[in-house]
Design an enzyme around this catalytic site. Structure first.
Site, PDB file in Angstrom:
ATOM      1  N   GLY A  91       0.818  -1.204   0.000  1.00 52.01           N
ATOM      2  CA  GLY A  91       0.000   0.000   0.000  1.00 52.01           C
ATOM      3  C   GLY A  91       0.847   1.248   0.000  1.00 52.01           C
ATOM      4  O   GLY A  91       2.044   1.194   0.321  1.00 52.01           O
ATOM      5  N   THR A 126      -0.614   4.662   4.694  1.00 54.90           N
ATOM      6  CA  THR A 126      -1.921   4.018   4.742  1.00 54.90           C
ATOM      7  C   THR A 126      -2.099   3.162   5.991  1.00 54.90           C
ATOM      8  O   THR A 126      -3.150   2.557   6.174  1.00 54.90           O
ATOM      9  CB  THR A 126      -2.156   3.143   3.496  1.00 54.90           C
ATOM     10  OG1 THR A 126      -0.971   2.405   3.227  1.00 54.90           O
ATOM     11  CG2 THR A 126      -2.494   3.995   2.288  1.00 54.90           C
ATOM     12  N   GLY A 127      -1.067   3.080   6.827  1.00 59.74           N
ATOM     13  CA  GLY A 127      -1.236   2.397   8.107  1.00 59.74           C
ATOM     14  C   GLY A 127      -0.607   1.018   8.184  1.00 59.74           C
ATOM     15  O   GLY A 127      -0.967   0.221   9.048  1.00 59.74           O
ATOM     16  N   HIS A 151     -19.375   7.842 -14.331  1.00 58.37           N
ATOM     17  CA  HIS A 151     -18.646   6.949 -15.234  1.00 58.37           C
ATOM     18  C   HIS A 151     -18.677   5.496 -14.725  1.00 58.37           C
ATOM     19  O   HIS A 151     -19.030   4.581 -15.451  1.00 58.37           O
ATOM     20  CB  HIS A 151     -17.205   7.455 -15.359  1.00 58.37           C
ATOM     21  CG  HIS A 151     -16.325   6.635 -16.252  1.00 58.37           C
ATOM     22  ND1 HIS A 151     -15.974   7.046 -17.519  1.00 58.37           N
ATOM     23  CD2 HIS A 151     -15.720   5.441 -16.067  1.00 58.37           C
ATOM     24  CE1 HIS A 151     -15.195   6.128 -18.079  1.00 58.37           C
ATOM     25  NE2 HIS A 151     -15.014   5.142 -17.203  1.00 58.37           N
ATOM     26  N   GLU A 152     -18.332   5.327 -13.456  1.00 64.11           N
ATOM     27  CA  GLU A 152     -18.282   3.961 -12.909  1.00 64.11           C
ATOM     28  C   GLU A 152     -19.681   3.362 -12.789  1.00 64.11           C
ATOM     29  O   GLU A 152     -19.873   2.166 -13.054  1.00 64.11           O
ATOM     30  CB  GLU A 152     -17.581   3.940 -11.546  1.00 64.11           C
ATOM     31  CG  GLU A 152     -16.104   4.369 -11.566  1.00 64.11           C
ATOM     32  CD  GLU A 152     -15.253   3.583 -12.563  1.00 64.11           C
ATOM     33  OE1 GLU A 152     -15.573   2.402 -12.843  1.00 64.11           O
ATOM     34  OE2 GLU A 152     -14.277   4.156 -13.085  1.00 64.11           O
TER      35      GLU A 152
END
Ligand code: ADP
Ligand code: ZN
Length: 599
Positions: free
Chosen positions: A205, A209-210, A426-427
């Site tokens: 990631g 992000t952790g 769009h998605e």
């Protein structure tokens, strides 16, 4: 990244060195002062030649010499103070004095026994520069991590208190982690059952992000030591050193097992091995050592190695083999709810004014990482302090957001509300069109959270490996691909660059349908392979190649038209799904089906 820890470590190291340097400086100054003080009293400006002259002239009252020393204390008849004189050769000097005495010139030569304490002190002082040098060199080496312990954190002090509760969102990721915690807590339960225990888990990631947080939380939940190091620490090291650091790291891990070993930025050592020289050879040694250590784990040893990277595709395949990092967990960017949860965690311990609404901050921060969200609240607290407020106001947070956003804008990471809306439409278009196509309707997830180069994505369930793909499936794939552009055209009355990848894929599929799989009725069952036969197109002739071009275009045009037809009949669904996407950012297959069922 274990940034904070490293920072603290470095800070205390630097403080330590400055302290030692000050002490050494003071000691040196003292010694120099003491020496100078002595010099003044001793009146050293009396040479050996002058001494010999004085002896010949008979002006010497007494000469005092200490055993083992090559200075003589000389007292002249007409002077009060003693003078120190350096004697080049003590033995020949004493001989000379005795000769003189035998020849009638009486000289009072007193020979004292040596004072042990002063000798030791003298020796020490003469070695002092060397000692200081050695100490400094050792400290520099320790700074670079060459010392005994290096940067491997002390296990006792590294029992982290971080728990899963400190990690917001990432619910799916946590689920996998619970299993690892269970193993660390009850290794016997697993081994007795003959279960294959996890060895290495790769956390993939973006930075912030952790990943480190999750690794620490596992250690915290299992209540085992957390031993960590960063791959980048090896980059500038001397030959063989990286490998020896890895060995020491695992030696330590074996001593304190069960434990978690965390390797941040593993790509720095685990990049694909190449056979060239220099830094890469060094990396290879380090990587090889890591593989040796991981392969050498006993079945009873409960050491779990977690490694973080944001470039899993760069890693040497050897690292990913069974028994090594054979599990991968992708730590994605947080969605709206995730961001709100992260903000809530980092809001703890901070005072906020009544006008602050963390949900609306979460809405404004699509694409932000956990680290960036934490940063916003910290920045806001600093701004509020500077403004001498009693609590953090919404304005402070907005200003903090602006400040951080400016940095992010340089990396094209901020998504405007308008772009979000376009991505949602769009998605939703892809998803709805797919929903009505028999071969495309197995949707897994729809998201408007950016991933890689794409602003959003519609993910399909991976279908079992099929030996063949039918013409219908390919045609429907084309329609699904055109769903994004079609939705933009119908709902926003304007199209955008966002569909360029869809178009690329669609054209490639259409081209293959016509020229590789011979699926076009008009062109016929041909198969073009220009690698084998570069003149194939020329042989076919212009008329034929025109036809091929027209067929490819017709396939894509037709798909675009069909996608528009499907959507035109379901404009209400397009609105509902795109709005819900805009709000939640991620829709599961279940939620999407639910929405579609109610249309
Ligand atoms: P990575 O290792 O992926 O680069 P880190 O774990 O070092 O990221 O994250 C940096 C900081 O960001 C953490 O210490 C924490 O304060 C914050 N953070 C990141 N993700 C989360 C999360 N899911 N929940 C709470 N805080 C987070
Ligand atoms: Zn698309």
């Amino acid at each position: 990244m274990g940034l904070k820890n490293n920072d603290n470590n470095k800070k205390s190291n630097i403080a330590f060195i400055i302290g030692v340097a000050i002490i050494i400086g003071l000691a040196l100054a003292g010694i120099l002062f003491f020496m100078n003080y002595n010099k003044k009293n001793d009146n050293k400006d009396f040479s050996y030649t002058e001494l010999l002259t004085s002896i010949n002239e008979g002006t010497i009252e007494k000469i005092e010499m200490t055993e083992g020393s090559n200075t003589a204390k000389v007292k002249l008849v007409n002077e009060d103070k003693e003078k120190n004189v350096l004697i080049p050769s003590v033995d020949s000097f004493i001989e000379l004095v005795q000769n003189k005495s035998e020849n009638g010139t009486q000289i009072n030569l007193i020979q004292k026994e040596r004072n042990v304490f002063i000798t030791i002190l003298r020796t020490l002082i003469s070695f002092l520069p060397t000692i200081i040098l050695v100490v400094l060199v050792l400290m520099v080496f320790k700074m670079q991590g060459l010392g005994e312990k290096g940067k491997v954190y002390d296990s006792e002090t590294q029992k982290t208190k971080i728990k899963f509760d400190d990690v917001a969102g990432l619910d799916e990721e946590k689920q996998e982690m619970i299993e690892i915690v269970d193993f660390l807590k009850h290794p016997k339960k697993f081994t007795e059952m003959g279960a294959k225990v996890p060895r290495g888990v790769l956390l993939c990631g973006n930075p912030g992000t952790g990943k480190t947080l999750i690794a620490k939380a596992i250690a915290g939940e299992a209540n085992v030591p957390f031993i960590s190091m960063s791959g980048s620490e090896f980059i500038e090291m001397f030959a063989g050193l990286g490998a020896s650091r890895v060995r020491k790291l695992f030696e330590k891990a074996r001593k304190v097992a069960p434990c978690i070993v965390f390797i941040d930025e593993i790509d720095a050592i685990g990049s694909r091995r190449t056979s060239s020289s220099g830094a890469e050879t060094e990396n290879n040694q380090t990587l090889n050592q890591l593989l040796v250590e991981m392969d050498g784990f006993d079945t009873e040893e409960s050491i779990i190695v977690l490694a973080a990277t944001n470039r899993p595709e760069m890693l040497d395949k050897a690292l990913l083999r069974p028994g090594r990092f054979d599990r991968q967990i992708t730590v994605g960017l947080p969605d709206l709810n995730g961001r709100e949860a992260i903000l809530n965690i980092h809001a703890k311990g901070k005072k906020f004014a009544g006008d602050v609404n963390l949900r609306s901050i979460a809405e404004d921060t699509a694409g932000f990482t956990g680290a960036e969200l934490a940063n916003i609240l910290n920045e806001a607290a600093i701004i509020a302090t500077i403004r001498e407020r009693e609590s953090i106001t919404n304005k402070d947070i907005e200003d903090a957001l602006k400040k951080i956003t400016v940095g992010l804008e340089k990396h094209n990471r901020v998504i405007s509300e308008k772009d979000k809306k376009r991505t949602a439409v769009h998605e939703a278009g892809h998803a709805i069109v797919s929903h009505f196509l028999e071969t495309q309707k197995d949707i897994k997830e729809i998201s408007i959270i950016p991933r890689g180069m794409a602003g959003g994505y519609t993910m399909y369930k991976s279908n079992e490996d099929k030996a063949y793909i039918s013409k219908t499936e390919m045609e429907e794939k084309l329609i699904a691909l055109m769903g994004g552009r079609a939705a933009e055209k119908l709902a926003l009355e304007d199209i955008s660059t966002g569909a360029s990848n869809d178009l690329e894929v669609a054209n490639e599929i259409a081209k293959n349908m016509v020229t590789v799989y011979g699926m076009s009725d008009i062109v016929g069952p041909i198969h073009i392979n220009l690698e084998k036969d570069p003149y194939q197109l020329e042989l076919l002739g212009d008329k034929y190649t025109d036809l091929i071009g027209k067929e490819i275009k017709a396939l894509v045009d037709d798909a675009y038209l069909k996608a528009q037809t499907i959507l035109a009949n379901h404009m209400d669904a397009l609105e509902v799904v795109s709005n819900e996407l805009l709000e939640r950012e991620v829709l599961s297959a279940e939620r999407f089906e639910e929405l579609m069922a109610n249309m």
